[in-house]
Design a protein around this motif. Structure first.
Motif, PDB file in Angstrom:
ATOM      1  N   SER A  37       0.821  -1.201   0.000  1.00  0.00           N
ATOM      2  CA  SER A  37       0.000   0.000   0.000  1.00  0.00           C
ATOM      3  C   SER A  37       0.859   1.257   0.000  1.00  0.00           C
ATOM      4  O   SER A  37       1.987   1.262   0.495  1.00  0.00           O
ATOM      5  CB  SER A  37      -0.903  -0.004   1.236  1.00  0.00           C
ATOM      6  OG  SER A  37      -1.717  -1.155   1.280  1.00  0.00           O
ATOM      7  N   ASN A  45      -3.279  -3.116  10.665  1.00  0.00           N
ATOM      8  CA  ASN A  45      -4.490  -2.393  11.071  1.00  0.00           C
ATOM      9  C   ASN A  45      -5.718  -3.007  10.394  1.00  0.00           C
ATOM     10  O   ASN A  45      -6.429  -2.361   9.616  1.00  0.00           O
ATOM     11  CB  ASN A  45      -4.368  -0.909  10.746  1.00  0.00           C
ATOM     12  CG  ASN A  45      -5.429  -0.068  11.437  1.00  0.00           C
ATOM     13  OD1 ASN A  45      -6.298  -0.578  12.158  1.00  0.00           O
ATOM     14  ND2 ASN A  45      -5.375   1.241  11.208  1.00  0.00           N
ATOM     15  N   THR A  47      -8.711  -3.692  11.177  1.00  0.00           N
ATOM     16  CA  THR A  47     -10.034  -3.072  11.317  1.00  0.00           C
ATOM     17  C   THR A  47     -10.043  -1.611  10.886  1.00  0.00           C
ATOM     18  O   THR A  47     -11.045  -0.920  11.089  1.00  0.00           O
ATOM     19  CB  THR A  47     -10.528  -3.190  12.766  1.00  0.00           C
ATOM     20  OG1 THR A  47      -9.556  -2.581  13.640  1.00  0.00           O
ATOM     21  CG2 THR A  47     -10.706  -4.656  13.157  1.00  0.00           C
ATOM     22  N   ASP A  48      -8.937  -1.147  10.304  1.00  0.00           N
ATOM     23  CA  ASP A  48      -8.838   0.219   9.781  1.00  0.00           C
ATOM     24  C   ASP A  48      -9.165   1.256  10.848  1.00  0.00           C
ATOM     25  O   ASP A  48      -9.938   2.190  10.629  1.00  0.00           O
ATOM     26  CB  ASP A  48      -9.760   0.396   8.565  1.00  0.00           C
ATOM     27  CG  ASP A  48      -9.360   1.602   7.711  1.00  0.00           C
ATOM     28  OD1 ASP A  48      -8.198   2.025   7.804  1.00  0.00           O
ATOM     29  OD2 ASP A  48     -10.223   2.106   6.963  1.00  0.00           O
ATOM     30  N   ARG A  58      -8.708   4.441  13.304  1.00  0.00           N
ATOM     31  CA  ARG A  58      -8.074   5.767  13.305  1.00  0.00           C
ATOM     32  C   ARG A  58      -7.308   5.876  14.626  1.00  0.00           C
ATOM     33  O   ARG A  58      -7.913   5.895  15.697  1.00  0.00           O
ATOM     34  CB  ARG A  58      -9.140   6.855  13.199  1.00  0.00           C
ATOM     35  CG  ARG A  58      -8.606   8.294  13.175  1.00  0.00           C
ATOM     36  CD  ARG A  58      -9.802   9.243  13.252  1.00  0.00           C
ATOM     37  NE  ARG A  58      -9.434  10.641  13.181  1.00  0.00           N
ATOM     38  CZ  ARG A  58      -9.649  11.440  12.144  1.00  0.00           C
ATOM     39  NH1 ARG A  58     -10.251  10.949  11.061  1.00  0.00           N
ATOM     40  NH2 ARG A  58      -9.295  12.699  12.161  1.00  0.00           N
ATOM     41  N   PRO A  64      -3.320   3.432   8.267  1.00  0.00           N
ATOM     42  CA  PRO A  64      -4.633   2.795   8.108  1.00  0.00           C
ATOM     43  C   PRO A  64      -4.478   1.358   7.603  1.00  0.00           C
ATOM     44  O   PRO A  64      -3.358   0.827   7.520  1.00  0.00           O
ATOM     45  CB  PRO A  64      -5.317   3.675   7.068  1.00  0.00           C
ATOM     46  CG  PRO A  64      -4.189   4.193   6.230  1.00  0.00           C
ATOM     47  CD  PRO A  64      -3.041   4.390   7.187  1.00  0.00           C
ATOM     48  N   LEU A  65      -5.585   0.727   7.277  1.00  0.00           N
ATOM     49  CA  LEU A  65      -5.563  -0.622   6.707  1.00  0.00           C
ATOM     50  C   LEU A  65      -4.611  -0.654   5.512  1.00  0.00           C
ATOM     51  O   LEU A  65      -4.723   0.159   4.593  1.00  0.00           O
ATOM     52  CB  LEU A  65      -6.967  -1.027   6.270  1.00  0.00           C
ATOM     53  CG  LEU A  65      -7.087  -2.356   5.510  1.00  0.00           C
ATOM     54  CD1 LEU A  65      -6.707  -3.523   6.401  1.00  0.00           C
ATOM     55  CD2 LEU A  65      -8.505  -2.511   4.970  1.00  0.00           C
ATOM     56  N   SER A  66      -3.678  -1.591   5.538  1.00  0.00           N
ATOM     57  CA  SER A  66      -2.688  -1.661   4.466  1.00  0.00           C
ATOM     58  C   SER A  66      -2.199  -3.091   4.334  1.00  0.00           C
ATOM     59  O   SER A  66      -2.298  -3.902   5.264  1.00  0.00           O
ATOM     60  CB  SER A  66      -1.510  -0.724   4.742  1.00  0.00           C
ATOM     61  OG  SER A  66      -0.951  -0.983   6.024  1.00  0.00           O
TER      62      SER A  66
END
Length: 732
Positions: free
Chosen positions: A196, A701, A703-704, A706, A721-723
């Protein structure tokens, strides 16, 4: 993403890259370098049925000999908390930078004073830590370097004051990067990781004999690039050639670590609004200038000679030279930058150019002898360090951002900025110089097979000086006198550091221990020069704990309680709108535990947890901060990482893993007005590793969430974040 090809099938440039860069897969036999330049034997762990892959992943392996201990004592017999994070754990987690790896050590968190959004700054047990490379310090205490894992065999963490082992050292502890040593066995490998935010890291290594009798080589290199999820682009180019030459009774190690680092500072992150990072904006919202940039050049040659005089004496001569330059444009991170009337006010841009040259020579005879029935390993030493730093800074005011909830930094050019020098605009042109002389000794005593004693003492003589080359209005030294151009401010200090500890093996599997250690740290760095050269700080730690292992070291549980006091601490804060440094005292008390379980040959569990209470106990310049918490110190931290190897359809080599990281909230400075909230995130691994190559998918991450990894002065640094990242690796 393809790294599984043979070199002969690659284009010439790719073949050269793979030949020169470090492998991130399981390494063929290659003894790690000891701190004295010799080869340490690989840990001999007698675990029936346990595979080498399981042994390679043990963080708290009681038989591991850490380099930073310098006496050759296994972890299980050291009366202190030491963790050794091996390469395979770093690879499993997809770690390419030091800051990603330290979740595996209890009590460590990213952040603290002056991290600027890109430096490696860490705290251990709520106090500042210092980073070493193969036993040599990083130079400037607060200037910082972002450390990759190029050629790193393991990461070692000593919790608490370094005392007799390290000179001017922060009280929190020591982080030591141990690099792979050259091997007489010819092999090489490489990896390519892509994921990502257009993040790509290519690494490879080659090692083996040179053809000259007794001379082996190793070359590690890394090339990395990322666009960054907040458009904070970065690049890293580095190469580390090293040689080991066996010459009779001498083993000579020579290496050169060269790096070019390009990063994008983000001192603001998401700015504070009503005490916490602003909400109602995406995590990509930016308040820092679009012209932020940082370029660092680092070169570090090292020469280490181990002279094996006999079974009773080994003499180590060690020399390192570190040259680092930093050119950066970054936003000031004081509390003056804030939201007012819906706008972001108080924004500033610092222009900065630093140079750091540090020489470090260590002469360390290590004696082995007996007195009566007691065996001794006595480390004696002399160290001389010479450090020169130059720092040139000026600060310009930036226009306000009209809408904090839809931020668009209005500056369009650096050419229109007006740089100022006064009490409200960070500015200097300084020359700093330090001479450090040290005599020290540490005795590891085997009183019996069960009872171990350790005692160390260090006498330091420090001469530090600051020469301003310009006069900045409103700038005063710690003595209350103005800092005038070409008038040198200097001081001489001669502190004594010491440590004592004892460990007793009640049973072969249960070892309580207790230790006391005191250390001192010069207040000499490029970030706190606005107040001249201050008196050193000191730290005193009491630690008691227990080291346990069961089932032939398959289950290792270490637990400790600690109480640390720290005096004359330089802490950044803002008083009446002016950035300044105050000197306070702190106290941290807490408990921590780490668990390392090889549940089966296939299932491995790593876990750690820390509960601590860190407070300001004295601050003559700001009595209202007494009872507050220091910057960046969470009350609770906990981490879990577990992996399981399995077969599909009779085909072995598959691996899955999951991890969880938790941090409590942290405060932005000693006023405790602003804080970054706590977080909990989950990570995952899916991999396939047949013999000689492998492919891994790491997801971070899940569950994404913050979340914020650290609290800086004006805002909090945003977590990833989600990656997802895919890594292919090969070994020949």
């Amino acid at each position: 993403m393809l790294a599984g090809c043979r070199r002969a099938a690659l284009p010439a440039t790719a073949a050269a890259l793979l030949w020169a860069m470090p492998g991130l897969a399981q390494q063929p036999p290659n003894p790690p370098a000891s701190p004295d330049g010799g080869a340490l034997p690989l840990p001999a762990i007698q675990v029936q049925g346990t595979t080498g892959a399981v042994l390679d992943t043990r963080v708290d392996n009681p038989q591991q000999v850490p380099s930073l201990d310098k006496t050759g004592t296994p972890l299980g017999e050291v009366p202190a908390t030491v963790h050794a994070i091996p390469r395979q754990v770093l690879d499993e987690q997809g770690d390419t930078m030091l800051r990603q790896s330290l979740y595996n050590a209890a009590g460590v968190n990213f952040g603290g004073q002056d991290s600027k959004g890109f430096y490696d700054h860490f705290e251990i047990r709520g106090l500042n830590a210092q980073i070493f490379s193969d036993g040599f310090s990083d130079g400037d205490q607060l200037g910082g370097i972002s450390h990759s894992l190029n050629g790193v065999e393991r990461v070692e963490v000593l919790a608490g004051p370094g005392s007799a082992l390290f000179g001017s050292g922060p009280p929190g502890g020591t982080i030591n990067l141990v690099h792979f040593a050259p091997s007489p066995v010819l092999h090489d490998g490489g990896s390519l990781q892509y994921g990502s935010f257009n993040a790509v890291t290519g690494s490879a290594y080659a090692t083996g004999p040179t053809g000259l009798d007794g001379l082996d080589f190793r070359v590690d290199a890394t090339v990395a690039h990322t666009d960054g999820f907040r458009d904070l682009a970065g690049e890293d180019f580095e190469i580390r050639p090293s040689f080991r030459w066996h010459l009779g009774d001498h083993t000579l190690d020579v290496s050169v670590d060269a790096r070019h680092i390009h990063e994008t500072p983000d001192s603001y992150g998401l700015i504070y609004f009503h005490g916490t990072p602003i909400t109602g904006v995406p995590i990509t919202a930016k308040y820092s200038t679009p012209f932020a940039t940082s370029v660092e050049e680092v070169i570090r040659p090292e020469i280490i000679d181990k002279w094996q005089v006999g079974d009773f004496l080994t003499v180590n001569n060690r020399f390192s030279y570190l040259h680092r330059t930093l050119d950066t444009y970054g936003n000031g991170d004081s509390a003056n930058t804030q939201v007012s009337g819906g706008a972001v006010i108080g924004r500033q841009l610092r222009r900065q150019a630093d140079t750091d040259d540090s020489f470090d020579y260590q002469f360390e005879p290590v004696w082995k002898f007996a007195t009566g029935f007691a065996g001794h390993t006595l480390l004696t030493g002399f160290e001389y360090q010479y450090q020169t730093m130059a720092t040139n800074r000026a600060t310009a005011d930036l226009p306000n951002i009209p809408n904090a909830f839809a931020p668009v930094p209005p500056e369009t050019s650096l050419l229109s900025l007006n740089y100022l020098c006064d009490a409200r605009h960070s500015c200097d042109d300084d020359a700093l110089l330090a001479d450090y002389y040290s005599l020290y000794a540490t005795d590891q005593i085997d009183v019996t097979d069960q009872f171990k004693l350790r005692a160390g003492i260090r006498k330091d003589w420090w001469g530090t000086s600051l020469t301003p080359l310009i006069t900045v209005p409103g700038r005063f030294g710690t003595n209350g006198l103005p800092l005038i151009a070409n008038q040198t401010q200097s001081r001489d200090d001669a502190p004594v550091s010491w440590n004592v500890g004892a460990l007793y093996k009640l049973t072969p599997n249960l070892s309580p221990y207790f230790g006391v250690s005191e250390s001192h740290l010069t207040n000499f760095n490029s970030e706190n020069t606005q107040n001249g050269v201050g008196a050193p700080e000191s730290a005193l730690q009491y630690e008691g704990g227990v080291k346990t292992s069961f089932l032939d070291d398959r289950v290792v549980l270490n637990a400790a309680a600690f109480y640390i006091t720290r005096d004359n601490v330089a802490a950044a804060t803002t008083i009446n709108g002016v950035e300044t440094v105050v000197f306070d005292s702190q106290r941290t008390k807490g408990v921590e535990a780490s668990l390392d379980i090889a549940a089966t040959d296939q299932w491995h569990i790593l876990a750690n947890a820390t509960a601590q209470d860190a407070v300001i106990t004295s601050n003559p310049q700001g009595v209202t901060s007494v009872g507050h918490h220091p910057q960046g110190v969470p009350a609770v931290m906990a981490n879990l990482w577990t992996t399981y190897d399995f077969a599909i359809g009779g085909v072995p080599g598959f691996k899955t893993g999951v991890g969880v990281n938790y941090r409590d909230k942290t405060f932005s400075d000693i006023t405790n007005v602003n804080h970054a909230p706590g977080f909990i995130i989950a990570n995952a691994l899916l991999g396939y590793e047949p013999s000689g190559w492998g492919i891994d998918l790491n997801i971070r991450n899940l569950t994404d969430q913050r979340y914020f990894v650290a609290a800086n002065g004006a805002g909090a640094f945003v977590g990833e974040p989600l990656s997802a990242f895919v890594r292919v690796h090969v070994d020949y």
